[in-house]
Structure formats: structure tokens, C-alpha cells
Design an enzyme around this catalytic site. Structure first.
Site, PDB file in Angstrom:
ATOM      1  CB  CYS A   1      -0.605   2.489   4.076  1.00 21.83           C
ATOM      2  SG  CYS A   1      -2.064   1.786   3.348  1.00 21.83           S
ATOM      3  CG  ASP A   2       3.163   1.124   4.428  1.00 24.74           C
ATOM      4  OD1 ASP A   2       2.745   1.601   5.492  1.00 24.74           O
ATOM      5  OD2 ASP A   2       2.943  -0.043   4.084  1.00 24.74           O
TER       6      ASP A   2
ATOM      7  CB  CYS B   1      -0.927  -0.013   1.212  1.00 19.85           C
ATOM      8  SG  CYS B   1      -1.953   1.470   1.320  1.00 19.85           S
TER       9      CYS B   1
END
Ligand code: NDP
Length: 324
Positions: free
Chosen positions: A140-141, A137
Site C-alpha cells: 500500500c505505502d 503494508c
């Protein structure tokens, strides 16, 4: 004993539905899951810092965010069971649910929030570097300091892969898009953006076969899918964007699913094709797939279920959706 509302799943969608239903005094029963479809708490349990969830200006750890949602659901009277639902029968009413720990439950209404699982390549060494360079992701990261000004590889050739590649150019020095064939299947406009982006380099006929590093990921080994030649690419990150699998095995033949296996919902609602059953979160969303959108649809599902349960919709056989 017939429950008012049974929720299956415990990601942001499941807990948000539980909070809203709890506050509506429905005393929802939540099957949080145990081993099916990943770990209880959903995909955020395997994420490190979540920096785009509103209300946390400094970011919040994924597991902590889920723990707080769980606490909030408990505070409002949700009954949480760390157990997998392993069979459902939606042909009878009240609906029937059986669990791995041999619970047999009946429900007047249900909300399905079983999520989706990002596909992995299961490369040798993948477990070691998961969250230490490997992720599924980018949103997200991607902002992790690990990737700042690094070379990063993205695997896949669909919409997710090109979106992730473009997104990662904000942080990375260079993004290597590893495509196993000679074409992308992403939207044409997005393809054009990728083709013309100076920071993105596409490697056609390229498939990762191994990863290496020390504490963190340092390189990925790539095999040419035409010639079989193997080469090393020095990267600080590897992002999988090879699709998701919705966790809907339990509902096949019971709920209407789309071609990819996601639960179909109606119009602007979270209503499924069966009155009394709603679906929220990634199990019905192949596009947005964010914690905040999952939580939003969990809220919608609980409001729709509450409205449905508190009217004579059941007796009159009305559908699930609510109108303005
Ligand atoms: P897709 O299934 O569309 O694409 C998966 C990609 O990964 C394909 O290029 C596929 O290659 C590749 N792939 C699959 N398995 C492997 C493997 N083992 N090794 C290497 N490559 C592999 O998944 P997406 O997540 O991209 O999209 C899913 C759905 O969500 C689509 O309908 C998409 O349109 C939609 N979506 C929409 C978005 C939007 O509208 N903004 C954003 C993201 C997704 P190959 O082509 O060779 O099969």
C-alpha cells in the site's frame, strides 16, 4: 421482521457485497461497525494513497475510495448502520444478531466481512509517525516518496516480512530486516532471496523499542534481544510485518476457524461451514490481503447468497457453494 441478508463489516468486502446484494434487490442491512476491529471502512481508512486499485490511474486516497464504495452501496439500497455487532447466534434460524446499540436483528442469510487487524508493536512515539514513516503494508505505502532511496526497516521474520523486504527494495536504498530471533520462519525459497539480496541487511536478535523523528520518522532504536545493548538505526521508514489478527472473536465456537483464527471457506467459494453464511475479505484470507481481492470475494459472497436465497436451497438444506 426478518432481514434477507445481513452483512457485518464495511471494508472493500462488505461494501462490495452490499452493492451486489443491493442491485439484486435484497435490501441488505450492513453493520458498518463503530469501534470494534478498527474504524468503519476497514484498513484503507488508515492508508494514504492507494495506487494499485484498478480504475484510478493517478491513485486514490484510501478513505476516499471507501467513501465512494459506501455511496455506491447506499445508491443501490443497502441499509447502513454505524453500529457494532456484538453477539451472534448461528444455532438458530433465522440467524440472530445483537448490536452495541441494542438492535436485535434476524437474518435469512449473512456475509461476514469483519477483516483483520495488522499487529502493531505499540512503541512509544508510534502514533505520531503512523503514516509518516511507519506503516503495516509495503504494497500500500512502499511507493510513497518518503521512502524513495531511503533506508527502511522491516520488522518480522515470517512470509510477510520477507515479501515486504523484497518488495521495498524497489524503492529503498537499503532494507534492514529486524528479526527478534536467530532465524526466519518464512518459506525457504524466499529466505534464500533475502539472504542473497544485496540491498537487504538482516539484523538478527533485533527488536525495535522506540522511534524518533521530526515531522516524519528519522530513526528507530533497537535492542539486542541477547545482550540488551541498545543502538540507533537511521531510517526513513519502518514497516511492521509481525502478523495480522483476524477479527473473528465474535464467531468463535460458532463458525469453523483455522488454527490462526481465520474463517474457513470451502473450495473456490466463500461458503463457511454453515449454510446461509458466507465470509469475504481478510477475515478469511491470510495470503492476498488486498483491497481488490477483498472486493472480489465480497462480490462472490453476494452472488452466492443471492443464488442461495432465490432457490429452495434453504428448504432442502443444500450447502452454500454454487456450481458452474
Ligand atoms: P507470521 O505469524 O508467520 O510471522 C510473524 C513474524 O513476526 C515472526 O517472524 C515473528 O517472530 C515476528 N514477530 C511477531 N511478533 C513480534 C514482535 N512483537 N516483535 C518482533 N517480531 C515479532 O506472520 P506473517 O504475516 O508473516 O504470515 C501469516 C500467515 O500468512 C503465515 O501462514 C504465512 O505463511 C502466510 N503468508 C503467506 C504468504 C504467501 O504465501 N505468499 C505471504 C504472507 C503471509 P518469531 O518467528 O520469533 O515468532
Amino acid at each position: 421482521m426478518v432481514e434477507n441478508l445481513v452483512i457485518i463489516g464495511s471494508g472493500p468486502a462488505g461494501y462490495t457485497a452490499a452493492i451486489y446484494a443491493g442491485r439484486a434487490q435484497l435490501k441488505p442491512l450492513v453493520f458498518e461497525g463503530f469501534s470494534a476491529g478498527g474504524i468503519p471502512g476497514g484498513q484503507l481508512m488508515t492508508t494514504t494513497e492507494v495506487e494499485n486499485y484498478p480504475g484510478f490511474p493517478e491513485g486514490v486516497h484510501g478513505p476516499k475510495l471507501m467513501q465512494q464504495m459506501r455511496q455506491q452501496a447506499l445508491r443501490w439500497g443497502a441499509v447502513l448502520i454505524a453500529d457494532d455487532a456484538i453477539a451472534v447466534d448461528f444455532t438458530q434460524y433465522p440467524f440472530a444478531i445483537a448490536s452495541a446499540d441494542l438492535l436485535e436483528v434476524k437474518a435469512r442469510a449473512m456475509i461476514i466481512c469483519t477483516g483483520a487487524t495488522a499487529k502493531r508493536l505499540h512503541l512509544p512515539g508510534e502514533e505520531k509517525f503512523w503514516n509518516n514513516g511507519i506503516s503495516a503494508c509495503a504494497i500500500c505505502d512502499g511507493a510513497n516518496p518518503l521512502f524513495e532511496n531511503a533506508d527502511i526497516a522491516v520488522v518480522g521474520g515470517g512470509d510477510s516480512a520477507v515479501e515486504e523486504a523484497l518488495y521495498l527494495t524497489k524503492y529503498a536504498r537499503r532494507v534492514h530486516l529486524l528479526v527478534r530471533s536467530d532465524h526466519l520462519r518464512a518459506d525457504k525459497t524466499m529466505q534464500e532471496r533475502v539472504f542473497h539480496h544485496t540491498q537487504i541487511h538482516i539484523h538478527w536478535h533485533s527488536s525495535p523499542i522506540n522511534v524518533d523523528g521530526d515531522e516524519v520518522l528519522r530513526s528507530v532504536q533497537i535492542r539486542d534481544t541477547q545482550t540488551g545493548a541498545v543502538s540507533d538505526l537511521t531510517v526513513g521508514g519502518l514497516f511492521y510485518a509481525i502478523g495480522h489478527t483476524p477479527n473473528t472473536q465474535l464467531f468463535q465456537d460458532q463458525l469453523e476457524l483455522d488454527e490462526a483464527g481465520y474463517i474457513k471457506t470451502q473450495g473456490k467459494s466463500t461458503a463457511t461451514n454453515i449454510p446461509g453464511i458466507w465470509a469475504a475479505g481478510d477475515v478469511q484470507d491470510c495470503v492476498y490481503r488486498q483491497a481488490i481481492t477483498a472486493a472480489g470475494t465480497g462480490c462472490m459472497a453476494a452472488l452466492e447468497a443471492e443464488r442461495w436465497l432465490s432457490t429452495d436451497a434453504i428448504a432442502s438444506g443444500e450447502g452454500n457453494a454454487i456450481a458452474c
